[in-house]
Design an enzyme around this catalytic site. Sequence first.
Site, PDB file in Angstrom:
ATOM      1  CD  GLU A 149      -9.157  -2.245  -1.431  1.00  0.00           C
ATOM      2  OE1 GLU A 149      -9.604  -2.464  -0.297  1.00  0.00           O
ATOM      3  OE2 GLU A 149      -8.518  -3.100  -2.081  1.00  0.00           O
ATOM      4  CG  ASP A 179      -1.731  -1.267   1.356  1.00  0.00           C
ATOM      5  OD1 ASP A 179      -2.281  -1.720   0.337  1.00  0.00           O
ATOM      6  OD2 ASP A 179      -1.809  -1.816   2.475  1.00  0.00           O
TER       7      ASP A 179
END
Length: 517
Positions: free
Chosen positions: A200, A32
Amino acid sequence: MTTVEAAPLPPWVADNADGTYRNPVLHADWSDPDVIRVSDDFYLVASSFHRVPGLPILHSRDLVNWSIIGHALNRLEPEEAFRAPRHGCGVWAPAIRHHDGRYWIFYPDPDRGVFVVTATDPAGPWSRSHLLKPGRGLIDPCPLWDDDGSAYLVHAWAKSRAGFNNKLTCHRMSQDGTALLDAGRYVVDGDALPGYRTLEGPKFYRRDGWYWIFAPAGGVAHGWQSVFRSRHVFGPYEDRVVLAQGDTPVNGPHQGAWVTTARGQDWFLHFQDKGAYGRVVHLQPMRWVDGWPELGEPAGQPVLSYAKPDVAAGPLAAPATGDDFAGPGLGPQWAWAGNPQPGWWCLDPGRGLRLPCVLSDAAGDLRQLPNLLGQRLPAERFRATTTLRLTAALAGARAGLAVVGHSYAWIGLERTADGTALVHRAARAGESEVDAAVAQPLAGESVGVGVEVGPGGECRFLAAVGPEPLRPVGPPFTATARHWVGATLGLFATAPPAAGPGGAAEVGPLHVTGADT
């Protein structure tokens, strides 16, 4: 004249040393990623989940050669909750920004809410975490400070906690980043977009009068990267898919960051889920065409190799892996599986790393052992070797070198009623540990151990007694991922509570090289 032997290269170097680079630029689980530029320096932050310390910070001058400079979280809270490994919990996808002379990281704990830490130096020290918004299922926060003095926060939702996902919510935020000023509203509803699922990882930007949200959808293994734009911060937003696997081997591609060099080149970093290797980081060229970003080349597909960013050249670099344990502390590549406790380790001058055999009910299952000292697998192919010695240990004490995910295997030493033995053990996902090779009694207490990892995460464990060379022990073992993270290369020393106190492992320098070195 004395000849100085060159230090071996790290297991993975992305810089081809000819003005080009290869992807991934970080072949390890820097999950991420979010990236910013401040002057001529780039800083990357990654999620860390249950690992301690958390929120690793990496630095680069060219987006290709990276080094670890620290962590923003020394411990995870609540303290007691993270004394044991909480796989899949802890620190999820963060965002890093530089605003008002400070560095800011917004990060989520999906069970507690959205937090903020700040620093004047990205290497630290960082402030204590501030709870910006409590709640379950709040994930992937990203702030935006607008030109008119207003501030906003966008975030996504985790279905495992909130009961729904596929939506992005935006809030007004105080300028000092300490409070949200409204209840928020959905600005992108993936359920209303054909084909969208699991939207997301939003990153929030402003450019040429447009608000931009970069966000992936479709899941980490098989999804794509989308971009949303609107003239108004709360929408409506229009969308476009800007990066997908196409004809390449880069599945995903998922969640990352747009960054611009000092000379005006645009780049995008994102991750690819590679199973046991975790979420590795790719760098894509980016350009603006007809008011929309184009990523990769040809447009919309990841590149495997490309010309490096037009910035000043620097030395080849990669995040640290090996460690000589010469002090004054552990290398920044290491993390514990739970909040570390006093006495878990020390550096013994001239003798390396000392790991006391921590008494634990999890001594028989390395997946639950909090004092597993681990690091990310650093490349698709590599070799890790060290030496081990058990001192003054009672029966049941053991120490070793391990590769740990849903399944795990290790090689090392175990103290039995008859003395010390070289052992190799493994455990399949959901199963208990079993012998992977016949135990070998040792006349002494010191042994060389190692592991070679190859494509697909296939591991061959190695051992050497005395002056012998390292040789394979037992059958091959295939490494596996854990909850949202890749497998861990780890060191440990432990004993069941019944063994009683006493005993430690002395660990020599850890050498990590390319598999053919």
